[in-house]
Motif scaffolding. Structure first.
Motif, PDB file in Angstrom:
ATOM      1  N   HIS A  51      95.584  80.444  49.445  1.00  0.00           N
ATOM      2  CA  HIS A  51      96.734  81.232  49.892  1.00  0.00           C
ATOM      3  C   HIS A  51      97.233  82.146  48.774  1.00  0.00           C
ATOM      4  N   ALA A  52      97.240  81.624  47.538  1.00  0.00           N
ATOM      5  CA  ALA A  52      97.732  82.415  46.411  1.00  0.00           C
ATOM      6  C   ALA A  52      96.851  83.613  46.127  1.00  0.00           C
ATOM      7  N   LEU A  53      95.587  83.574  46.533  1.00  0.00           N
ATOM      8  CA  LEU A  53      94.697  84.714  46.325  1.00  0.00           C
ATOM      9  C   LEU A  53      95.210  85.980  47.002  1.00  0.00           C
ATOM     10  N   GLU A  54      96.045  85.811  48.033  1.00  0.00           N
ATOM     11  CA  GLU A  54      96.580  86.977  48.733  1.00  0.00           C
ATOM     12  C   GLU A  54      97.461  87.827  47.821  1.00  0.00           C
ATOM     13  N   LEU A  55      97.900  87.260  46.700  1.00  0.00           N
ATOM     14  CA  LEU A  55      98.711  88.014  45.748  1.00  0.00           C
ATOM     15  C   LEU A  55      97.878  89.040  44.996  1.00  0.00           C
ATOM     16  N   LEU A  56      96.561  88.855  44.969  1.00  0.00           N
ATOM     17  CA  LEU A  56      95.685  89.730  44.191  1.00  0.00           C
ATOM     18  C   LEU A  56      95.201  90.910  45.039  1.00  0.00           C
ATOM     19  N   PRO A  57      95.061  92.087  44.427  1.00  0.00           N
ATOM     20  CA  PRO A  57      94.431  93.215  45.133  1.00  0.00           C
ATOM     21  C   PRO A  57      92.995  92.853  45.513  1.00  0.00           C
ATOM     22  N   GLY A  58      92.453  93.545  46.505  1.00  0.00           N
ATOM     23  CA  GLY A  58      91.142  93.225  47.057  1.00  0.00           C
ATOM     24  C   GLY A  58      90.054  92.932  46.050  1.00  0.00           C
ATOM     25  N   PRO A  59      89.744  93.844  45.113  1.00  0.00           N
ATOM     26  CA  PRO A  59      88.649  93.595  44.162  1.00  0.00           C
ATOM     27  C   PRO A  59      88.886  92.359  43.290  1.00  0.00           C
ATOM     28  N   LEU A  60      90.121  92.189  42.815  1.00  0.00           N
ATOM     29  CA  LEU A  60      90.418  91.011  41.999  1.00  0.00           C
ATOM     30  C   LEU A  60      90.339  89.742  42.841  1.00  0.00           C
ATOM     31  N   ARG A  61      90.772  89.825  44.101  1.00  0.00           N
ATOM     32  CA  ARG A  61      90.737  88.664  44.988  1.00  0.00           C
ATOM     33  C   ARG A  61      89.296  88.183  45.173  1.00  0.00           C
ATOM     34  N   ALA A  83      91.657  79.807  33.387  1.00  0.00           N
ATOM     35  CA  ALA A  83      91.760  81.270  33.354  1.00  0.00           C
ATOM     36  C   ALA A  83      91.934  81.837  34.757  1.00  0.00           C
ATOM     37  N   VAL A  84      91.225  81.273  35.730  1.00  0.00           N
ATOM     38  CA  VAL A  84      91.352  81.744  37.112  1.00  0.00           C
ATOM     39  C   VAL A  84      92.751  81.438  37.651  1.00  0.00           C
ATOM     40  N   THR A  85      93.246  80.235  37.405  1.00  0.00           N
ATOM     41  CA  THR A  85      94.586  79.866  37.871  1.00  0.00           C
ATOM     42  C   THR A  85      95.656  80.736  37.224  1.00  0.00           C
ATOM     43  N   LEU A  86      95.506  81.008  35.933  1.00  0.00           N
ATOM     44  CA  LEU A  86      96.475  81.857  35.237  1.00  0.00           C
ATOM     45  C   LEU A  86      96.437  83.286  35.770  1.00  0.00           C
ATOM     46  N   SER A  87      95.268  83.751  36.208  1.00  0.00           N
ATOM     47  CA  SER A  87      95.190  85.103  36.767  1.00  0.00           C
ATOM     48  C   SER A  87      96.020  85.203  38.035  1.00  0.00           C
ATOM     49  N   VAL A  88      95.984  84.149  38.858  1.00  0.00           N
ATOM     50  CA  VAL A  88      96.785  84.145  40.079  1.00  0.00           C
ATOM     51  C   VAL A  88      98.274  84.082  39.746  1.00  0.00           C
ATOM     52  N   THR A  89      98.608  83.274  38.732  1.00  0.00           N
ATOM     53  CA  THR A  89     100.004  83.192  38.299  1.00  0.00           C
ATOM     54  C   THR A  89     100.491  84.539  37.775  1.00  0.00           C
ATOM     55  N   ALA A  90      99.648  85.242  37.020  1.00  0.00           N
ATOM     56  CA  ALA A  90     100.020  86.568  36.515  1.00  0.00           C
ATOM     57  C   ALA A  90     100.260  87.531  37.670  1.00  0.00           C
ATOM     58  N   ALA A  91      99.420  87.448  38.708  1.00  0.00           N
ATOM     59  CA  ALA A  91      99.604  88.320  39.867  1.00  0.00           C
ATOM     60  C   ALA A  91     100.910  88.026  40.582  1.00  0.00           C
ATOM     61  N   GLN A 137      92.324  90.856  33.162  1.00  0.00           N
ATOM     62  CA  GLN A 137      91.798  90.424  31.866  1.00  0.00           C
ATOM     63  C   GLN A 137      91.439  88.937  31.887  1.00  0.00           C
ATOM     64  N   LEU A 138      92.270  88.149  32.542  1.00  0.00           N
ATOM     65  CA  LEU A 138      91.988  86.714  32.641  1.00  0.00           C
ATOM     66  C   LEU A 138      90.723  86.462  33.465  1.00  0.00           C
ATOM     67  N   LEU A 139      90.520  87.244  34.513  1.00  0.00           N
ATOM     68  CA  LEU A 139      89.296  87.100  35.289  1.00  0.00           C
ATOM     69  C   LEU A 139      88.082  87.558  34.490  1.00  0.00           C
ATOM     70  N   ASP A 140      88.269  88.593  33.648  1.00  0.00           N
ATOM     71  CA  ASP A 140      87.186  88.996  32.745  1.00  0.00           C
ATOM     72  C   ASP A 140      86.765  87.822  31.869  1.00  0.00           C
ATOM     73  N   SER A 141      87.760  87.134  31.317  1.00  0.00           N
ATOM     74  CA  SER A 141      87.481  85.985  30.445  1.00  0.00           C
ATOM     75  C   SER A 141      86.790  84.868  31.219  1.00  0.00           C
ATOM     76  N   ALA A 142      87.280  84.598  32.441  1.00  0.00           N
ATOM     77  CA  ALA A 142      86.692  83.531  33.249  1.00  0.00           C
ATOM     78  C   ALA A 142      85.233  83.831  33.572  1.00  0.00           C
ATOM     79  N   GLU A 143      84.949  85.075  33.937  1.00  0.00           N
ATOM     80  CA  GLU A 143      83.575  85.452  34.270  1.00  0.00           C
ATOM     81  C   GLU A 143      82.665  85.377  33.040  1.00  0.00           C
ATOM     82  N   ARG A 144      83.179  85.789  31.894  1.00  0.00           N
ATOM     83  CA  ARG A 144      82.389  85.721  30.661  1.00  0.00           C
ATOM     84  C   ARG A 144      82.085  84.266  30.311  1.00  0.00           C
TER      85      ARG A 144
END
Length: 272
Positions: free
Chosen positions: A8-18, A42-50, A60-67
């Motif tokens: 549900h929290a993913l809805e806070l993110l724009p499409g590409p980030l989601r 890192a993924v959870t913090l990205s949602v919190t930042a959104a 940036q947090l998703l960049d870190s998570a993917e890396r």
């Protein structure tokens, strides 16, 4: 964060980030692997930042998570895990082309429980105790009947088309039909619309919006305690969840056995 809360929290993110965060969803779980934990954090913090509209930080947090995920490789890649309070009786997967589900709620004193079961073997149960900040309001039983429906639908990343959901609450059924007809702002008396911890949208607001967009879903009444196997299963699961709030017992094997027994009766009746 529970898996359904994360979805549900993913809805806070724009499409590409989601889409990027959703691809990493299996890391958002308890794990003993420190690398997997860092990725999940890192993924959870990205949602919190959104949640605070800090979308640059979320990216940036998703960049870190993917890396970190790329460096960690596939040796310890977590597999999707059953959500807490949910399970599946595997032998009923694919046993019915059109899915039929039942939901129910139970309340006694300050403890409540919700439950659902689906003809494909999925089931779930969750208990809770009221507190000072409980947003339910005066319509406690009605709200939990509707929360049980949301609990069911949130079990799926994409709710199966054409699902039939059976309820023994006519009041809850009327709200579902109102929402499906476009009146998505109607809410039970006293239900608080204040933002929740992980979502700006309360549970019933999310449910109303989902139902309003899904005319293919069917919501129908079934008389309670009439021997209907799916209704009896949902009723039993909700009572079990409520009792578990105050009693220490291992709920999982009992819930699995209960769901399996009633699903066996349901499929035997359908087959005959």
């Amino acid at each position: 964060m529970r898996r359904d809360e994360f979805i549900h929290a993913l809805e806070l993110l724009p499409g590409p980030l989601r889409e990027r965060a959703f691809a990493l969803r299996t890391y958002v779980r308890l794990t003993r692997c420190p690398d997997c934990q860092r990725i999940g954090d890192a993924v959870t913090l990205s949602v919190t930042a959104a949640h605070y509209d800090a979308f640059a930080s979320a990216g940036q947090l998703l960049d870190s998570a993917e890396r970190l995920a790329a460096e960690h490789g596939t040796a310890c890649r977590p597999q999707p895990q059953p959500q807490r309070g949910r399970g599946r009786v595997g032998r009923w997967a694919g046993a019915s082309a059109t899915l039929v589900a039942a939901t129910d709620a139970s309340w006694k004193g300050r403890a409540g429980g919700i439950g659902y079961v689906v003809s494909d073997g999925h089931y779930g149960l969750r208990g809770r105790r009221t507190g000072r900040m409980d947003p339910t309001g005066a319509s406690r039983v009605l709200v939990d009947e509707l929360r049980a429906v949301e609990f069911l639908l949130s079990a799926y990343d994409a709710v199966p088309a054409g699902m039939t959901v059976l309820l023994d609450s006519l009041s809850a059924l009327r709200y579902l039909h109102r929402w499906q007809g476009g009146d998505t702002t109607a809410m039970p008396a006293g239900y608080s619309l204040r933002p929740r911890r992980w979502s700006d949208q309360p549970t019933l607001v999310r449910l109303a919006e989902l139902v309003g967009q899904r005319p293919d879903l069917s919501f129908a009444h079934v008389r309670g305690h009439s021997g209907h196997a799916l209704n009896e299963a949902a009723d039993g699961l909700s009572h079990m969840a409520r009792r578990r709030v105050g009693e220490p017992f291992d709920v999982h094997p009992r819930a699995h056995a209960l769901a399996d027994a009633f699903l066996r009766d349901w499929h035997a009746t359908v087959a005959s």
